[in-house]
Design a protein around this motif. Structure first.
Motif, PDB file in Angstrom:
ATOM      1  N   VAL A 115     -14.674-122.025 -28.890  1.00 27.94           N
ATOM      2  CA  VAL A 115     -14.953-121.876 -30.267  1.00 27.94           C
ATOM      3  C   VAL A 115     -15.919-120.484 -30.231  1.00 27.94           C
ATOM      4  CG1 VAL A 115     -16.281-122.511 -32.253  1.00 27.94           C
ATOM      5  CG2 VAL A 115     -14.641-124.015 -30.962  1.00 27.94           C
ATOM      6  N   ALA A 116     -16.914-120.181 -29.306  1.00 26.13           N
ATOM      7  CA  ALA A 116     -17.739-119.177 -29.291  1.00 26.13           C
ATOM      8  C   ALA A 116     -16.762-117.824 -28.870  1.00 26.13           C
ATOM      9  CB  ALA A 116     -18.782-119.249 -27.882  1.00 26.13           C
ATOM     10  N   VAL A 117     -15.706-118.119 -27.873  1.00 30.92           N
ATOM     11  CA  VAL A 117     -15.048-117.141 -27.335  1.00 30.92           C
ATOM     12  C   VAL A 117     -14.194-116.751 -28.736  1.00 30.92           C
ATOM     13  CG1 VAL A 117     -13.060-116.224 -26.139  1.00 30.92           C
ATOM     14  CG2 VAL A 117     -15.028-117.260 -25.032  1.00 30.92           C
ATOM     15  N   ALA A 118     -13.628-117.473 -29.384  1.00 32.99           N
ATOM     16  CA  ALA A 118     -12.724-117.277 -30.580  1.00 32.99           C
ATOM     17  C   ALA A 118     -13.311-116.630 -31.585  1.00 32.99           C
ATOM     18  CB  ALA A 118     -12.088-118.499 -31.201  1.00 32.99           C
ATOM     19  N   ILE A 119     -14.670-116.848 -31.956  1.00 30.21           N
ATOM     20  CA  ILE A 119     -15.255-116.223 -32.967  1.00 30.21           C
ATOM     21  C   ILE A 119     -15.715-114.738 -32.779  1.00 30.21           C
ATOM     22  CG2 ILE A 119     -17.708-116.236 -34.248  1.00 30.21           C
ATOM     23  CD1 ILE A 119     -17.607-119.228 -34.004  1.00 30.21           C
ATOM     24  N   ILE A 120     -16.060-114.607 -31.340  1.00 27.38           N
ATOM     25  CA  ILE A 120     -16.268-113.197 -30.578  1.00 27.38           C
ATOM     26  C   ILE A 120     -14.892-112.380 -30.836  1.00 27.38           C
ATOM     27  CG2 ILE A 120     -16.733-112.032 -28.642  1.00 27.38           C
ATOM     28  CD1 ILE A 120     -18.605-114.078 -27.887  1.00 27.38           C
ATOM     29  N   VAL A 121     -13.771-112.950 -30.540  1.00 23.53           N
ATOM     30  CA  VAL A 121     -12.701-112.145 -30.674  1.00 23.53           C
ATOM     31  C   VAL A 121     -12.147-111.753 -32.256  1.00 23.53           C
ATOM     32  CG1 VAL A 121     -10.187-112.389 -30.330  1.00 23.53           C
ATOM     33  CG2 VAL A 121     -11.561-112.927 -28.559  1.00 23.53           C
ATOM     34  N   VAL A 122     -12.263-112.887 -33.139  1.00 26.08           N
ATOM     35  CA  VAL A 122     -12.210-112.589 -34.396  1.00 26.08           C
ATOM     36  C   VAL A 122     -13.080-111.408 -35.033  1.00 26.08           C
ATOM     37  CG1 VAL A 122     -12.378-113.625 -36.702  1.00 26.08           C
ATOM     38  CG2 VAL A 122     -10.972-114.828 -34.954  1.00 26.08           C
ATOM     39  N   CYS A 123     -14.506-111.445 -34.817  1.00 27.40           N
ATOM     40  CA  CYS A 123     -15.374-110.689 -34.929  1.00 27.40           C
ATOM     41  C   CYS A 123     -15.130-109.152 -34.489  1.00 27.40           C
ATOM     42  CB  CYS A 123     -16.606-111.082 -34.659  1.00 27.40           C
ATOM     43  SG  CYS A 123     -17.534-112.477 -35.639  1.00 27.40           S
ATOM     44  N   ALA A 124     -14.730-109.106 -33.317  1.00 30.17           N
ATOM     45  CA  ALA A 124     -14.547-107.841 -32.623  1.00 30.17           C
ATOM     46  C   ALA A 124     -13.354-107.460 -33.323  1.00 30.17           C
ATOM     47  CB  ALA A 124     -14.126-107.890 -31.196  1.00 30.17           C
ATOM     48  N   THR A 125     -12.230-108.088 -33.660  1.00 30.95           N
ATOM     49  CA  THR A 125     -10.943-107.570 -34.213  1.00 30.95           C
ATOM     50  C   THR A 125     -11.230-106.912 -35.496  1.00 30.95           C
ATOM     51  OG1 THR A 125      -9.666-109.043 -32.969  1.00 30.95           O
ATOM     52  CG2 THR A 125      -8.634-108.023 -34.949  1.00 30.95           C
ATOM     53  N   VAL A 126     -11.872-107.758 -36.445  1.00 28.44           N
ATOM     54  CA  VAL A 126     -12.389-107.551 -37.733  1.00 28.44           C
ATOM     55  C   VAL A 126     -13.199-105.999 -37.696  1.00 28.44           C
ATOM     56  CG1 VAL A 126     -13.499-108.001 -40.094  1.00 28.44           C
ATOM     57  CG2 VAL A 126     -12.114-109.505 -38.663  1.00 28.44           C
ATOM     58  N   SER A 127     -14.167-105.974 -36.929  1.00 26.00           N
ATOM     59  CA  SER A 127     -15.018-104.945 -36.648  1.00 26.00           C
ATOM     60  C   SER A 127     -14.346-103.471 -36.144  1.00 26.00           C
ATOM     61  CB  SER A 127     -16.196-104.998 -35.636  1.00 26.00           C
ATOM     62  OG  SER A 127     -16.819-106.196 -36.046  1.00 26.00           O
ATOM     63  N   PHE A 128     -13.262-103.818 -35.182  1.00 24.25           N
ATOM     64  CA  PHE A 128     -12.462-102.560 -34.791  1.00 24.25           C
ATOM     65  C   PHE A 128     -11.716-102.057 -36.051  1.00 24.25           C
ATOM     66  CE2 PHE A 128      -8.440-100.865 -33.362  1.00 24.25           C
ATOM     67  CZ  PHE A 128      -8.950 -99.848 -32.347  1.00 24.25           C
ATOM     68  N   ARG A 129     -11.084-102.979 -36.787  1.00 23.60           N
ATOM     69  CA  ARG A 129     -10.134-102.622 -37.850  1.00 23.60           C
ATOM     70  C   ARG A 129     -10.913-101.660 -38.925  1.00 23.60           C
ATOM     71  NH1 ARG A 129      -6.051-107.862 -38.341  1.00 23.60           N
ATOM     72  NH2 ARG A 129      -4.764-107.423 -36.726  1.00 23.60           N
ATOM     73  N   PHE A 130     -12.131-102.200 -39.137  1.00 24.53           N
ATOM     74  CA  PHE A 130     -13.323-101.694 -40.244  1.00 24.53           C
ATOM     75  C   PHE A 130     -13.548-100.229 -39.871  1.00 24.53           C
ATOM     76  CE2 PHE A 130     -17.130-101.045 -42.585  1.00 24.53           C
ATOM     77  CZ  PHE A 130     -16.441-101.073 -43.876  1.00 24.53           C
ATOM     78  N   GLY A 131     -14.035-100.289 -38.391  1.00 24.96           N
ATOM     79  CA  GLY A 131     -14.256 -99.000 -37.857  1.00 24.96           C
ATOM     80  C   GLY A 131     -13.028 -98.027 -37.923  1.00 24.96           C
ATOM     81  N   LYS A 132     -11.913 -98.352 -37.562  1.00 29.28           N
ATOM     82  CA  LYS A 132     -10.770 -97.548 -37.563  1.00 29.28           C
ATOM     83  C   LYS A 132     -10.428 -96.905 -38.881  1.00 29.28           C
ATOM     84  CE  LYS A 132      -5.895 -97.498 -36.326  1.00 29.28           C
ATOM     85  NZ  LYS A 132      -4.426 -98.164 -35.824  1.00 29.28           N
TER      86      LYS A 132
END
Length: 131
Positions: A22-39
């Protein structure tokens, strides 16, 4: 007793493994959302491809950049007003002068900020005299 201890150990191990998954899944989702927003924040693309559509806006006295960003998003000149609002800090644009502005739907947010920084369109005095 050994069966109970084995079951408890297996349950603890399963719960611990599940926590990590669950922790890894949350980290992956947060990283993906952050990357898209930064892009989006550093994107140099407009809403449409060139040549796009010119749109003229008249900004009234007292209009804030937040209100103007909402208007630009409503008329599909920018993709996201929230990204635009954050970029006002990056491009150090604090306000918008009242007047008439022309933007193209193919303009990037950076190009829109340059237009805003230059100020509104000045009407040609010769055209006024002819009327």
């Amino acid at each position: 007793m050994s069966t109970i201890n084995t079951s408890r150990s297996f349950a603890k191990l399963t719960i611990t493994a599940l926590k990590y998954v669950v922790a890894v899944a949350i980290i992956v989702v947060c990283a993906t959302v952050s990357f898209r927003f930064g892009k989006e924040i550093f994107s140099t693309e407009g809403v449409d491809e060139a040549p796009g559509t010119d749109m003229t806006f008249t900004v009234e006295n007292g209009t804030t950049l937040d209100q103007f960003a909402d208007t630009l998003e409503e008329f599909n000149v920018i993709k996201s007003s929230s990204v635009f609002k954050i970029q006002t800090y990056l491009y150090d644009v604090k306000d918008i002068a009242p007047g008439t502005y022309t933007f193209n739907s193919s303009n990037s947010n950076e190009e829109i900020f340059k237009i805003i920084s230059k100020g509104p369109i000045k009407e040609d005095k010769k055209k006024k005299k002819k009327k």
